[in-house]
Write a protein that holds these residues in place. Structure first.
Motif, PDB file in Angstrom:
ATOM      1  N   GLY A 281       0.812  -1.207   0.000  1.00 12.94           N
ATOM      2  CA  GLY A 281       0.000   0.000   0.000  1.00 12.94           C
ATOM      3  C   GLY A 281       0.847   1.260   0.000  1.00 12.94           C
ATOM      4  O   GLY A 281       2.071   1.227  -0.200  1.00 12.94           O
ATOM      5  N   ALA A 282       0.190   2.373   0.232  1.00 12.52           N
ATOM      6  CA  ALA A 282       0.860   3.678   0.227  1.00 12.52           C
ATOM      7  C   ALA A 282       1.871   3.766   1.368  1.00 12.52           C
ATOM      8  O   ALA A 282       1.641   3.263   2.467  1.00 12.52           O
ATOM      9  N   ILE A 283       3.005   4.378   1.075  1.00 15.64           N
ATOM     10  CA  ILE A 283       4.054   4.558   2.085  1.00 15.64           C
ATOM     11  C   ILE A 283       4.230   6.036   2.415  1.00 15.64           C
ATOM     12  O   ILE A 283       4.362   6.422   3.568  1.00 15.64           O
ATOM     13  N   THR A 284       4.214   6.862   1.387  1.00 15.61           N
ATOM     14  CA  THR A 284       4.321   8.309   1.598  1.00 15.61           C
ATOM     15  C   THR A 284       3.044   8.980   1.126  1.00 15.61           C
ATOM     16  O   THR A 284       2.338   8.478   0.243  1.00 15.61           O
ATOM     17  N   VAL A 285       2.756  10.113   1.688  1.00 17.94           N
ATOM     18  CA  VAL A 285       1.537  10.846   1.359  1.00 17.94           C
ATOM     19  C   VAL A 285       1.896  12.068   0.520  1.00 17.94           C
ATOM     20  O   VAL A 285       2.739  12.878   0.931  1.00 17.94           O
ATOM     21  N   PRO A 286       1.298  12.207  -0.673  1.00 20.57           N
ATOM     22  CA  PRO A 286       1.566  13.404  -1.480  1.00 20.57           C
ATOM     23  C   PRO A 286       1.202  14.669  -0.716  1.00 20.57           C
ATOM     24  O   PRO A 286       0.330  14.666   0.158  1.00 20.57           O
ATOM     25  N   ALA A 287       1.868  15.756  -1.063  1.00 22.51           N
ATOM     26  CA  ALA A 287       1.657  17.017  -0.339  1.00 22.51           C
ATOM     27  C   ALA A 287       0.228  17.516  -0.457  1.00 22.51           C
ATOM     28  O   ALA A 287      -0.281  18.194   0.441  1.00 22.51           O
ATOM     29  N   ASP A 288      -0.435  17.203  -1.570  1.00 24.81           N
ATOM     30  CA  ASP A 288      -1.788  17.713  -1.775  1.00 24.81           C
ATOM     31  C   ASP A 288      -2.855  16.692  -1.384  1.00 24.81           C
ATOM     32  O   ASP A 288      -3.997  16.787  -1.783  1.00 24.81           O
TER      33      ASP A 288
ATOM     34  N   LYS B 220      -5.652   7.636   2.491  1.00 27.93           N
ATOM     35  CA  LYS B 220      -5.329   6.457   1.687  1.00 27.93           C
ATOM     36  C   LYS B 220      -4.321   5.559   2.407  1.00 27.93           C
ATOM     37  O   LYS B 220      -4.473   4.334   2.451  1.00 27.93           O
ATOM     38  N   MET B 221      -3.292   6.151   2.983  1.00 28.57           N
ATOM     39  CA  MET B 221      -2.287   5.350   3.674  1.00 28.57           C
ATOM     40  C   MET B 221      -2.903   4.631   4.871  1.00 28.57           C
ATOM     41  O   MET B 221      -2.617   3.458   5.118  1.00 28.57           O
ATOM     42  N   MET B 222      -3.766   5.306   5.605  1.00 27.39           N
ATOM     43  CA  MET B 222      -4.408   4.681   6.753  1.00 27.39           C
ATOM     44  C   MET B 222      -5.320   3.542   6.311  1.00 27.39           C
ATOM     45  O   MET B 222      -5.373   2.492   6.957  1.00 27.39           O
ATOM     46  N   ARG B 223      -6.028   3.739   5.190  1.00 28.14           N
ATOM     47  CA  ARG B 223      -6.884   2.667   4.675  1.00 28.14           C
ATOM     48  C   ARG B 223      -6.042   1.464   4.270  1.00 28.14           C
ATOM     49  O   ARG B 223      -6.407   0.314   4.539  1.00 28.14           O
TER      50      ARG B 223
ATOM     51  N   LYS C 255      -4.775  -0.363   7.421  1.00 29.74           N
ATOM     52  CA  LYS C 255      -5.854  -1.129   8.058  1.00 29.74           C
ATOM     53  C   LYS C 255      -6.175  -2.384   7.254  1.00 29.74           C
ATOM     54  O   LYS C 255      -6.423  -3.452   7.820  1.00 29.74           O
ATOM     55  N   PHE C 256      -6.172  -2.239   5.928  1.00 24.49           N
ATOM     56  CA  PHE C 256      -6.435  -3.408   5.081  1.00 24.49           C
ATOM     57  C   PHE C 256      -5.344  -4.462   5.268  1.00 24.49           C
ATOM     58  O   PHE C 256      -5.624  -5.668   5.338  1.00 24.49           O
ATOM     59  N   TYR C 257      -4.091  -4.001   5.359  1.00 25.54           N
ATOM     60  CA  TYR C 257      -2.977  -4.937   5.524  1.00 25.54           C
ATOM     61  C   TYR C 257      -3.051  -5.653   6.873  1.00 25.54           C
ATOM     62  O   TYR C 257      -2.773  -6.856   6.969  1.00 25.54           O
ATOM     63  N   ILE C 258      -3.443  -4.939   7.910  1.00 32.75           N
ATOM     64  CA  ILE C 258      -3.593  -5.559   9.229  1.00 32.75           C
ATOM     65  C   ILE C 258      -4.670  -6.640   9.184  1.00 32.75           C
ATOM     66  O   ILE C 258      -4.504  -7.737   9.734  1.00 32.75           O
ATOM     67  N   THR C 259      -5.769  -6.345   8.497  1.00 36.13           N
ATOM     68  CA  THR C 259      -6.832  -7.341   8.338  1.00 36.13           C
ATOM     69  C   THR C 259      -6.328  -8.548   7.561  1.00 36.13           C
ATOM     70  O   THR C 259      -6.631  -9.703   7.892  1.00 36.13           O
ATOM     71  N   GLU C 260      -5.536  -8.270   6.530  1.00 34.77           N
ATOM     72  CA  GLU C 260      -4.963  -9.335   5.706  1.00 34.77           C
ATOM     73  C   GLU C 260      -4.017 -10.214   6.532  1.00 34.77           C
ATOM     74  O   GLU C 260      -4.017 -11.446   6.408  1.00 34.77           O
ATOM     75  N   LEU C 261      -3.214  -9.585   7.387  1.00 36.24           N
ATOM     76  CA  LEU C 261      -2.290 -10.329   8.243  1.00 36.24           C
ATOM     77  C   LEU C 261      -3.041 -11.232   9.222  1.00 36.24           C
ATOM     78  O   LEU C 261      -2.641 -12.375   9.458  1.00 36.24           O
TER      79      LEU C 261
END
Length: 253
Positions: A164-171, A176-179, A182-188
């Motif tokens: 998933g996302a690692i860095t957040v664009p300035a704008d 998205k990164m938090m989503r 959370k999805f990865y934690i559910t997957e784990l």
């Protein structure tokens, strides 16, 4: 050469089984350690065909997986290592008694080079059938250590990789990164549940089949490793001390 009983070594040197054949005395042990770096080997030549042929010689042991280092668990173990570790072996020609389960002191050993993973051909050519049987039984045993169970899970059913996302664009916000996290934690969690169920059902026959599977097959093959053992010396003072201590208790003979 005087040999030592398994009970004597366990009672006198103490420690816990850190990995197959390797014992470690934790820093929080209630008794002082008699061995350098708080570790020693107790190996069975019957299932370790590449052990040193005699005291003072070099050799190798086999292993399927590697446990973490003690320093990863015990803060006080940062100075500990597995260099110059006493090695005791049973079922060798050096044990002249009828009881071949008694241990011979072979010397102090260090691992001075990286371990090598056996490929398909080496597993066929260099690992006897009875050794494969031994490892299959050990790895499939219900009472195997927790770290071995986790190693089997990761090997046969690899843990999902976060993409998933690692860095957040300035704008953009961090939504998205938090989503993704959370999805990865559910997957784990789902992986953990499924892999643990599968590993609890693994049988000796499954391990033996994995030993004979080609390197590129799926499900993945399982290979043993050679851990090289270089003799760093034979400590006569250490040997004499053990002989004296064992002689004080007739129950060890």
């Amino acid at each position: 050469m005087v040999t030592f009983s398994a009970d004597f070594l366990h009672n006198q040197l103490g420690g816990i089984t850190w990995s197959p054949g390797l014992n470690y005395i934790p820093p929080n042990s209630t008794t002082p350690s008699l061995v350098k770096n708080r570790s020693y080997y107790t190996l069975d030549a019957g299932v370790e065909p590449y052990l040193p042929k005699g005291p003072g010689e070099h050799g190798a042991k086999l292993t399927a997986f590697f446990n973490t280092n003690p320093s990863d668990i015990y803060e006080e173990a940062e100075e500990d290592s597995f260099d110059e570790t006493p090695l005791f072996a049973c079922a060798t020609p050096w044990a002249t008694e009828k009881d071949q389960r008694r241990y011979v002191y072979f010397g102090n050993y260090s691992q001075t080079r990286w371990s090598d993973k056996l490929d398909y051909d080496r597993m066929i050519e260099c690992v006897p059938a009875h050794v494969k049987q031994y490892w299959a039984e050990e790895l499939a045993a219900k009472g195997r250590p927790k770290w071995v169970t986790e190693a089997l899970m990761k090997h046969f059913w690899p843990k999902p990789v976060y993409d998933g996302a690692i860095t957040v664009p300035a704008d953009d916000s961090d939504d998205k990164m938090m989503r993704d996290i959370k999805f990865y934690i559910t997957e784990l969690k789902a992986w953990e549940k499924e892999a643990r169920l599968k590993v609890n059902l693994i049988k000796k026959e499954d391990i033996l089949k994995a030993f004979d599977t080609a390197d590129a097959d799926d499900p993945p093959a399982l290979r043993l490793w050679w851990e090289y053992l270089q003799c760093a010396g034979w400590d006569k003072n250490f040997y004499d001390m053990l002989v004296t201590l064992q002689a004080r208790n007739k129950n060890y003979f």
